[in-house]
Design a protein around this motif. Structure first.
Motif, PDB file in Angstrom:
ATOM      1  N   THR A  45      -9.146  15.134  -0.863  1.00  0.00           N
ATOM      2  CA  THR A  45      -8.651  14.531  -2.099  1.00  0.00           C
ATOM      3  C   THR A  45      -8.957  13.035  -2.100  1.00  0.00           C
ATOM      4  N   VAL A  46      -9.515  12.548  -3.193  1.00  0.00           N
ATOM      5  CA  VAL A  46      -9.888  11.140  -3.311  1.00  0.00           C
ATOM      6  C   VAL A  46      -8.843  10.405  -4.145  1.00  0.00           C
ATOM      7  N   TYR A  47      -8.459   9.219  -3.674  1.00  0.00           N
ATOM      8  CA  TYR A  47      -7.468   8.409  -4.374  1.00  0.00           C
ATOM      9  C   TYR A  47      -8.045   7.021  -4.643  1.00  0.00           C
ATOM     10  N   LYS A  48      -8.079   6.621  -5.893  1.00  0.00           N
ATOM     11  CA  LYS A  48      -8.472   5.247  -6.223  1.00  0.00           C
ATOM     12  C   LYS A  48      -7.311   4.289  -5.959  1.00  0.00           C
ATOM     13  N   CYS A  49      -6.088   4.795  -6.118  1.00  0.00           N
ATOM     14  CA  CYS A  49      -4.862   4.031  -5.870  1.00  0.00           C
ATOM     15  C   CYS A  49      -3.942   4.881  -5.005  1.00  0.00           C
ATOM     16  N   ILE A  73      -3.733   9.021   4.391  1.00  0.00           N
ATOM     17  CA  ILE A  73      -4.920   8.611   3.634  1.00  0.00           C
ATOM     18  C   ILE A  73      -5.632   7.528   4.427  1.00  0.00           C
ATOM     19  N   ILE A  74      -6.970   7.531   4.375  1.00  0.00           N
ATOM     20  CA  ILE A  74      -7.741   6.463   5.006  1.00  0.00           C
ATOM     21  C   ILE A  74      -8.747   5.897   4.017  1.00  0.00           C
ATOM     22  N   ALA A  75      -8.983   4.606   4.093  1.00  0.00           N
ATOM     23  CA  ALA A  75     -10.018   3.938   3.304  1.00  0.00           C
ATOM     24  C   ALA A  75     -10.796   3.021   4.247  1.00  0.00           C
ATOM     25  N   ARG A  76     -12.058   2.818   3.956  1.00  0.00           N
ATOM     26  CA  ARG A  76     -12.938   2.065   4.856  1.00  0.00           C
ATOM     27  C   ARG A  76     -12.928   0.575   4.538  1.00  0.00           C
ATOM     28  N   VAL A  77     -12.972  -0.219   5.596  1.00  0.00           N
ATOM     29  CA  VAL A  77     -12.939  -1.673   5.489  1.00  0.00           C
ATOM     30  C   VAL A  77     -14.356  -2.239   5.631  1.00  0.00           C
ATOM     31  N   ASN A  78     -14.694  -3.207   4.799  1.00  0.00           N
ATOM     32  CA  ASN A  78     -15.909  -3.990   4.995  1.00  0.00           C
ATOM     33  C   ASN A  78     -15.670  -4.853   6.226  1.00  0.00           C
ATOM     34  N   ILE A  79     -16.404  -4.603   7.302  1.00  0.00           N
ATOM     35  CA  ILE A  79     -16.125  -5.228   8.594  1.00  0.00           C
ATOM     36  C   ILE A  79     -16.287  -6.741   8.547  1.00  0.00           C
ATOM     37  N   GLU A  80     -17.243  -7.222   7.783  1.00  0.00           N
ATOM     38  CA  GLU A  80     -17.490  -8.657   7.714  1.00  0.00           C
ATOM     39  C   GLU A  80     -16.404  -9.388   6.921  1.00  0.00           C
ATOM     40  N   GLU A  81     -15.855  -8.745   5.901  1.00  0.00           N
ATOM     41  CA  GLU A  81     -14.956  -9.429   4.975  1.00  0.00           C
ATOM     42  C   GLU A  81     -13.480  -9.061   5.124  1.00  0.00           C
ATOM     43  N   GLY A  82     -13.180  -7.926   5.759  1.00  0.00           N
ATOM     44  CA  GLY A  82     -11.789  -7.515   5.900  1.00  0.00           C
ATOM     45  C   GLY A  82     -11.182  -7.021   4.606  1.00  0.00           C
ATOM     46  N   ILE A  83     -12.023  -6.452   3.735  1.00  0.00           N
ATOM     47  CA  ILE A  83     -11.583  -5.963   2.422  1.00  0.00           C
ATOM     48  C   ILE A  83     -11.944  -4.481   2.302  1.00  0.00           C
ATOM     49  N   LEU A  84     -11.044  -3.682   1.724  1.00  0.00           N
ATOM     50  CA  LEU A  84     -11.347  -2.269   1.529  1.00  0.00           C
ATOM     51  C   LEU A  84     -12.521  -2.117   0.567  1.00  0.00           C
ATOM     52  N   GLN A  85     -13.483  -1.289   0.969  1.00  0.00           N
ATOM     53  CA  GLN A  85     -14.692  -1.126   0.161  1.00  0.00           C
ATOM     54  C   GLN A  85     -14.833   0.270  -0.424  1.00  0.00           C
ATOM     55  N   THR A  86     -13.888   1.161  -0.119  1.00  0.00           N
ATOM     56  CA  THR A  86     -13.962   2.521  -0.651  1.00  0.00           C
ATOM     57  C   THR A  86     -12.616   2.934  -1.243  1.00  0.00           C
ATOM     58  N   ASP A  87     -12.636   4.031  -1.967  1.00  0.00           N
ATOM     59  CA  ASP A  87     -11.393   4.683  -2.357  1.00  0.00           C
ATOM     60  C   ASP A  87     -10.771   5.286  -1.101  1.00  0.00           C
ATOM     61  N   GLY A  88      -9.569   5.787  -1.233  1.00  0.00           N
ATOM     62  CA  GLY A  88      -8.929   6.468  -0.117  1.00  0.00           C
ATOM     63  C   GLY A  88      -9.246   7.955  -0.155  1.00  0.00           C
ATOM     64  N   THR A 133      -1.119   1.034  -5.901  1.00  0.00           N
ATOM     65  CA  THR A 133      -1.938  -0.074  -5.401  1.00  0.00           C
ATOM     66  C   THR A 133      -3.385   0.384  -5.274  1.00  0.00           C
ATOM     67  N   GLU A 134      -4.291  -0.352  -5.875  1.00  0.00           N
ATOM     68  CA  GLU A 134      -5.704   0.013  -5.835  1.00  0.00           C
ATOM     69  C   GLU A 134      -6.287  -0.296  -4.464  1.00  0.00           C
ATOM     70  N   PHE A 135      -7.113   0.621  -3.960  1.00  0.00           N
ATOM     71  CA  PHE A 135      -7.689   0.458  -2.630  1.00  0.00           C
ATOM     72  C   PHE A 135      -8.860  -0.530  -2.615  1.00  0.00           C
ATOM     73  N   LYS A 136      -9.855  -0.290  -3.433  1.00  0.00           N
ATOM     74  CA  LYS A 136     -11.040  -1.152  -3.414  1.00  0.00           C
ATOM     75  C   LYS A 136     -10.647  -2.594  -3.710  1.00  0.00           C
ATOM     76  N   GLY A 137     -11.073  -3.488  -2.835  1.00  0.00           N
ATOM     77  CA  GLY A 137     -10.780  -4.902  -3.015  1.00  0.00           C
ATOM     78  C   GLY A 137      -9.514  -5.369  -2.321  1.00  0.00           C
ATOM     79  N   LEU A 161       0.838  -1.195   0.000  1.00  0.00           N
ATOM     80  CA  LEU A 161       0.000   0.000   0.000  1.00  0.00           C
ATOM     81  C   LEU A 161       0.873   1.244   0.000  1.00  0.00           C
ATOM     82  N   ASN A 162       1.825   1.287   0.939  1.00  0.00           N
ATOM     83  CA  ASN A 162       2.767   2.402   1.028  1.00  0.00           C
ATOM     84  C   ASN A 162       3.956   1.952   1.863  1.00  0.00           C
ATOM     85  N   PRO A 163       5.139   1.839   1.274  1.00  0.00           N
ATOM     86  CA  PRO A 163       6.286   1.295   1.988  1.00  0.00           C
ATOM     87  C   PRO A 163       6.958   2.268   2.958  1.00  0.00           C
TER      88      PRO A 163
END
Length: 341
Positions: free
Chosen positions: A247-251, A226-241, A257-261, A184-186
C-alpha cells in the motif's frame, strides 16, 4: 562456496512449500500467467538470483527482466553480504540488546536496565525511577515480544518475577521524540533506518529511510509500519511511504503529514553519530542502525547485524528504472577498498 551451498541446502530443507504454492497462485492471479509457469519462474529466481518466494512477490520480479532482477539484494545475497562483512564471533554484540546498550551507553540518552535475577534492588531502582518503560527480549528481532508497561510501586515484586521467570529482558525508558518526528505519527517513536557499510575507517551509506508506526506503538515494517526513503545527501524524504503489503501512502493516514519533502531534524548529527559508532565495531562492516530523534538530538535505539534487505527495495522506494540496490552496495564497497577513489 561451501558456505553458500549450506545456505541453499538449509533454505530448501526449511522452505515453507505451502506458502510457495500460495505465492505462485497469487502471482498467477495478478498477472494472468499460468500458475505452473510462475512456480518454475520463482524456483529459477531462487537458483539464479538467490531470491526467496517472498522476494519474488515483494520486489514484483514478475514485472522485471533478467538485467533488472540481477540488481537486487535478495535473501541469499543479503546472507552473503552479512557473512563476508560481519565476522561471526563479533555479531553477538549487535544481536544481544544488553551488550549493545552497554557498548554504546553514551549514545542511548535514556535510562535502561538488563534485568538480572540476582539484583532485585537494581530492578527496583530503575522501576521506581520511570513512569513507563518498554520491555524487550534481548535476542528477539522485528519487534517480537516487545511490551509497554506503566509503573506502579505496588507491583515491583510481581514485575521483577515476570521479567526473571523465563526470557532475558532489557527495560528502557520511553523516549520523548522530537515534535517534528511526532508530526509524522505520534503513536510510535519513528526511527531513522541507516544502513552502513564499513571498510577500515571508511563508512558509506547505501540506504537511509524513516520507519513509522501505523496504528501501533511500534514502527516495525513487518508489523504494519510504513517506510519512506531519504535522500542521503539532503536528509529529506524523497518518496511516498509504503507498507509491507504494498500500500502506497502520500501522507501518513493518522496525521495527513506529507512524506515527500519532509526534513529530518538533526540529520547531520545522525550521520556523524552513525559514522562514529560504525568504526567502533571491530569485525562488523554491514549494519542496520535504528536512530530516534529527541528534542536534544539523535539517540541510538539498536543496531542489526543482519539488516533486512526487503524494506530497502520495495518498488515504490526505487527509481522508475526499478534497479535494485546491489550495484550501490558493490560500488561503495569497491570504492572503500580502493581507499575512497
Amino acid at each position: 562456496m561451501l558456505r553458500k551451498a549450506r545456505f541453499m541446502i538449509g533454505r530448501i530443507l526449511k522452505m515453507d512449500y505451502k506458502s510457495l504454492f500460495e505465492t505462485s497462485k497469487k502471482v498467477s492471479e495478478i498477472t494472468g500467467k499460468n500458475r505452473l509457469l510462475v512456480f518454475f519462474d520463482i524456483v529459477y529466481c531462487g537458483l539464479k538470483y538467490k531470491a526467496g518466494y517472498k522476494d519474488y512477490l515483494a520486489f514484483r520480479f514478475y514485472e522485471l527482466n533478467a538485467s533488472q532482477r540481477d540488481t537486487y539484494i535478495t535473501r541469499g545475497r543479503n546472507f552473503e553480504y552479512v557473512t563476508s562483512l560481519n565476522e561471526k564471533d563479533a555479531r553477538e554484540l549487535l544481536s544481544n540488546k544488553a551488550l549493545f546498550l552497554e557498548k554504546f551507553d553514551e549514545l542511548s540518552h535514556r535510562k535502561w536496565l538488563f534485568v538480572d535475577e540476582n539484583d532485585f534492588e537494581g530492578f527496583k531502582s530503575f522501576y521506581l525511577s520511570v513512569d513507563e518503560f518498554i520491555a524487550k527480549p534481548i535476542h528477539q528481532l522485528s519487534g517480537v515480544g516487545i511490551e509497554f508497561f506503566k509503573t506502579d510501586e505496588n507491583d515491583v515484586i510481581e514485575m521483577f518475577e515476570k521479567f526473571t521467570e523465563d526470557d532475558e529482558y532489557v527495560l528502557e525508558e520511553i523516549i520523548k521524540q522530537h515534535p517534528k518526528m511526532s508530526a509524522l505519527n505520534p503513536s510510535s517513536v519513528n526511527t531513522i533506518r541507516v544502513v552502513s557499510l564499513r571498510v577500515g575507517d571508511q563508512v558509506e551509506f547505501p540506504f537511509i529511510g524513516i520507519r513509522m508506526g501505523n496504528g501501533s506503538r511500534l514502527d516495525n515494517f513487518n508489523r504494519g509500519g510504513i517506510i519512506a526513503r531519504v535522500n542521503i545527501e539532503e536528509g529529506i524524504l524523497q518518496t511516498d511511504g509504503v507498507s509491507q503489503d504494498g500500500t502506497v501512502y502520500k501522507c501518513h493516514p493518522a496525521t495527513n503529514t506529507e512524506f515527500k519533502g519532509f526534513e529530518i531534524p538533526f540529520y547531520d548529527e545522525v550521520i556523524e553519530m552513525v559514522k562514529w559508532a560504525a568504526v567502533r565495531l571491530p569485525g562488523i562492516g554491514y549494519v542496520g542502525w535504528d536512530i530516534a530523534i529527541s528534542e536534544e538530538g539523535p539517540l541510538v535505539i539498536e543496531a542489526n547485524d543482519f539488516p533486512s534487505h526487503d524494506l530497502l527495495q520495495f518498488p515504490e522506494l526505487l527509481d522508475d528504472d526499478r534497479i535494485g540496490l546491489r550495484p550501490v552496495f558493490d560500488g561503495l564497497i569497491d570504492k572503500m577498498k580502493r581507499g575512497g577513489k
